[in-house]
Design a protein around this motif. Sequence first.
Motif, PDB file in Angstrom:
ATOM      1  N   ILE A  59       1.073  -1.303   0.310  1.00 34.94           N
ATOM      2  CA  ILE A  59       0.085   0.095   0.304  1.00 34.94           C
ATOM      3  C   ILE A  59       0.431   1.185   0.194  1.00 34.94           C
ATOM      4  N   GLY A  60       1.953   1.268   0.618  1.00 30.67           N
ATOM      5  CA  GLY A  60       3.175   1.996   0.634  1.00 30.67           C
ATOM      6  C   GLY A  60       3.438   2.868  -0.487  1.00 30.67           C
ATOM      7  N   ARG A  61       4.197   1.680  -1.142  1.00 30.75           N
ATOM      8  CA  ARG A  61       4.763   2.040  -2.407  1.00 30.75           C
ATOM      9  C   ARG A  61       3.387   2.119  -3.352  1.00 30.75           C
ATOM     10  N   ARG A  62       1.954   1.617  -3.547  1.00 30.23           N
ATOM     11  CA  ARG A  62       1.582   2.501  -4.471  1.00 30.23           C
ATOM     12  C   ARG A  62       1.254   4.046  -3.796  1.00 30.23           C
ATOM     13  N   PHE A  63       0.974   4.254  -2.674  1.00 31.24           N
ATOM     14  CA  PHE A  63       0.620   6.259  -2.666  1.00 31.24           C
ATOM     15  C   PHE A  63       2.312   6.434  -2.803  1.00 31.24           C
ATOM     16  N   LEU A  64       3.048   5.798  -3.304  1.00 31.77           N
ATOM     17  CA  LEU A  64       4.090   7.245  -3.125  1.00 31.77           C
ATOM     18  C   LEU A  64       3.852   6.985  -4.533  1.00 31.77           C
ATOM     19  N   SER A  65       3.864   5.855  -5.622  1.00 34.90           N
ATOM     20  CA  SER A  65       4.143   6.250  -7.304  1.00 34.90           C
ATOM     21  C   SER A  65       2.560   6.540  -7.765  1.00 34.90           C
ATOM     22  N   GLU A  66       1.479   6.444  -6.767  1.00 37.82           N
ATOM     23  CA  GLU A  66       0.509   7.089  -7.443  1.00 37.82           C
ATOM     24  C   GLU A  66      -0.288   8.503  -6.772  1.00 37.82           C
ATOM     25  N   GLU A  67      -1.056   8.801  -8.068  1.00 38.50           N
ATOM     26  CA  GLU A  67      -1.728   9.854  -7.443  1.00 38.50           C
ATOM     27  C   GLU A  67      -3.232   9.768  -7.288  1.00 38.50           C
ATOM     28  N   TYR A  68      -3.705  10.384  -6.211  1.00 42.25           N
ATOM     29  CA  TYR A  68      -4.822   9.761  -5.559  1.00 42.25           C
ATOM     30  C   TYR A  68      -6.130  11.489  -5.849  1.00 42.25           C
ATOM     31  N   ALA A  69      -6.623  10.833  -6.607  1.00 41.98           N
ATOM     32  CA  ALA A  69      -7.916  12.748  -6.937  1.00 41.98           C
ATOM     33  C   ALA A  69      -8.336  12.468  -5.408  1.00 41.98           C
ATOM     34  N   CYS A  70      -9.141  11.954  -4.649  1.00 41.55           N
ATOM     35  CA  CYS A  70      -9.413  11.737  -3.362  1.00 41.55           C
ATOM     36  C   CYS A  70      -8.976  10.843  -2.568  1.00 41.55           C
ATOM     37  N   TRP A  71      -9.831  10.978  -1.038  1.00 38.36           N
ATOM     38  CA  TRP A  71      -8.726   9.792  -0.414  1.00 38.36           C
ATOM     39  C   TRP A  71      -9.956   8.192  -0.284  1.00 38.36           C
ATOM     40  N   TRP A  72     -11.271   8.386  -0.850  1.00 40.73           N
ATOM     41  CA  TRP A  72     -11.780   6.930  -1.535  1.00 40.73           C
ATOM     42  C   TRP A  72     -11.127   6.215  -2.700  1.00 40.73           C
ATOM     43  N   ASP A  73     -10.655   6.991  -3.170  1.00 39.04           N
ATOM     44  CA  ASP A  73      -9.589   6.359  -4.472  1.00 39.04           C
ATOM     45  C   ASP A  73      -8.576   5.492  -3.231  1.00 39.04           C
ATOM     46  N   ALA A  74      -8.170   6.620  -2.660  1.00 40.92           N
ATOM     47  CA  ALA A  74      -6.955   5.642  -1.491  1.00 40.92           C
ATOM     48  C   ALA A  74      -7.878   4.390  -1.082  1.00 40.92           C
ATOM     49  N   VAL A  75      -8.454   4.046  -0.472  1.00 37.77           N
ATOM     50  CA  VAL A  75      -9.617   3.555  -0.441  1.00 37.77           C
ATOM     51  C   VAL A  75      -9.754   2.036  -0.850  1.00 37.77           C
ATOM     52  N   ASP A  76      -9.427   2.902  -2.322  1.00 36.27           N
ATOM     53  CA  ASP A  76      -9.853   1.438  -2.944  1.00 36.27           C
ATOM     54  C   ASP A  76      -8.803   0.897  -3.746  1.00 36.27           C
ATOM     55  N   ALA A  77      -7.979   1.296  -3.599  1.00 34.60           N
ATOM     56  CA  ALA A  77      -6.308   1.093  -3.854  1.00 34.60           C
ATOM     57  C   ALA A  77      -6.066  -0.019  -2.724  1.00 34.60           C
ATOM     58  N   ILE A  78      -6.326   0.301  -1.521  1.00 32.07           N
ATOM     59  CA  ILE A  78      -6.249  -0.415  -0.400  1.00 32.07           C
ATOM     60  C   ILE A  78      -6.819  -1.874  -0.532  1.00 32.07           C
ATOM     61  N   ILE A  79      -8.174  -1.240  -0.845  1.00 32.27           N
ATOM     62  CA  ILE A  79      -8.852  -2.753  -0.921  1.00 32.27           C
ATOM     63  C   ILE A  79      -8.121  -4.296  -2.273  1.00 32.27           C
ATOM     64  N   ASP A  80      -7.853  -3.530  -3.496  1.00 35.33           N
ATOM     65  CA  ASP A  80      -7.203  -3.957  -4.357  1.00 35.33           C
ATOM     66  C   ASP A  80      -5.979  -4.614  -4.387  1.00 35.33           C
ATOM     67  N   GLU A  81      -5.330  -4.080  -3.112  1.00 31.06           N
ATOM     68  CA  GLU A  81      -3.879  -4.905  -3.034  1.00 31.06           C
ATOM     69  C   GLU A  81      -4.916  -6.333  -1.214  1.00 31.06           C
ATOM     70  N   TYR A  82      -5.803  -5.771  -1.464  1.00 29.97           N
ATOM     71  CA  TYR A  82      -6.856  -7.097  -0.169  1.00 29.97           C
ATOM     72  C   TYR A  82      -6.784  -8.237  -0.779  1.00 29.97           C
ATOM     73  N   VAL A  83      -6.907  -7.532  -2.096  1.00 30.30           N
ATOM     74  CA  VAL A  83      -8.054  -8.736  -3.509  1.00 30.30           C
ATOM     75  C   VAL A  83      -6.980  -9.405  -3.777  1.00 30.30           C
ATOM     76  N   GLU A  84      -5.871  -8.244  -4.098  1.00 28.96           N
ATOM     77  CA  GLU A  84      -4.755  -9.663  -4.826  1.00 28.96           C
ATOM     78  C   GLU A  84      -3.662 -10.639  -4.436  1.00 28.96           C
ATOM     79  N   MET A  85      -3.644  -9.838  -2.683  1.00 31.13           N
ATOM     80  CA  MET A  85      -2.988 -10.515  -2.147  1.00 31.13           C
ATOM     81  C   MET A  85      -3.504 -11.358  -1.969  1.00 31.13           C
ATOM     82  N   HIS A  86      -4.914 -11.708  -1.140  1.00 34.62           N
ATOM     83  CA  HIS A  86      -5.707 -12.594  -1.425  1.00 34.62           C
ATOM     84  C   HIS A  86      -5.469 -14.264  -2.033  1.00 34.62           C
ATOM     85  N   ARG A  87      -5.310 -14.177  -3.472  1.00 34.26           N
ATOM     86  CA  ARG A  87      -5.164 -14.400  -4.663  1.00 34.26           C
ATOM     87  C   ARG A  87      -4.053 -14.838  -5.400  1.00 34.26           C
TER      88      ARG A  87
END
Length: 215
Positions: free
Chosen positions: A88-116
């Motif tokens: 998540i930290g690497r994504r926050f450093l490399s990606e720009e999020y217009a709003c905080w909820w985009d960051a929350v979506d990124a957190i969920i995406d990482e959870y899903v990817e790690m689960h898989r």
Amino acid sequence: MSILPAEEPGEAPLRRRPAQRRSARRVERMLDACADLLDEVGYEALTTTRIAERAGVAIGSVYQFFPDKRAIAQAVTRRNVERFISRIGRRFLSEEYACWWDAVDAIIDEYVEMHRTVPGFRSLRFGDVVDLNLLDPASDNNAVIAGRLRGLLLQEYGMADSEELDLGILIGVEAGDAVLKLAFRRDPAGDPRVLAEAKSLIRGYLNRQFAVVSS
């Protein structure tokens, strides 16, 4: 940089920390073996003997570093937490999020990817009933995760810290954990409709909560 997860306050330490790189790699093999076996046979059927055999080490080597299977599962879960937060930290450093909820979506995406993709992740996530205090004897696993994610969001978006914010993020983590588990019960790869609803649920709740905190 150590290849083992760092110990934190409140953690039950290894019986001893590996002093040499060779020993550290042996411990990593034990953790990898534990993670694979958790996915294959589950926690109840997991044994230190099986872990030793899969890792290609003597059973004495396992007990040299870990007192029992719970301690090894604990170390696997901590390693997953560190990987989750680091990704998540690497994504926050490399990606720009217009709003905080985009960051929350990124957190969920990482959870899903790690689960898989990450062995042991689906068997020992962060809030599972196997052991609610794997990460910290004083706090349940989701509370620890909520605290780490709160720190990331506070740092990234400069929100004012408060008890209300703490509670809101904890509830968001608990709700998200429950709905995401449902998605993977319905489909081993994650039911896309349920994953979308999880994002909508968490975003809607946190949007209301953050509006109250910032008002």
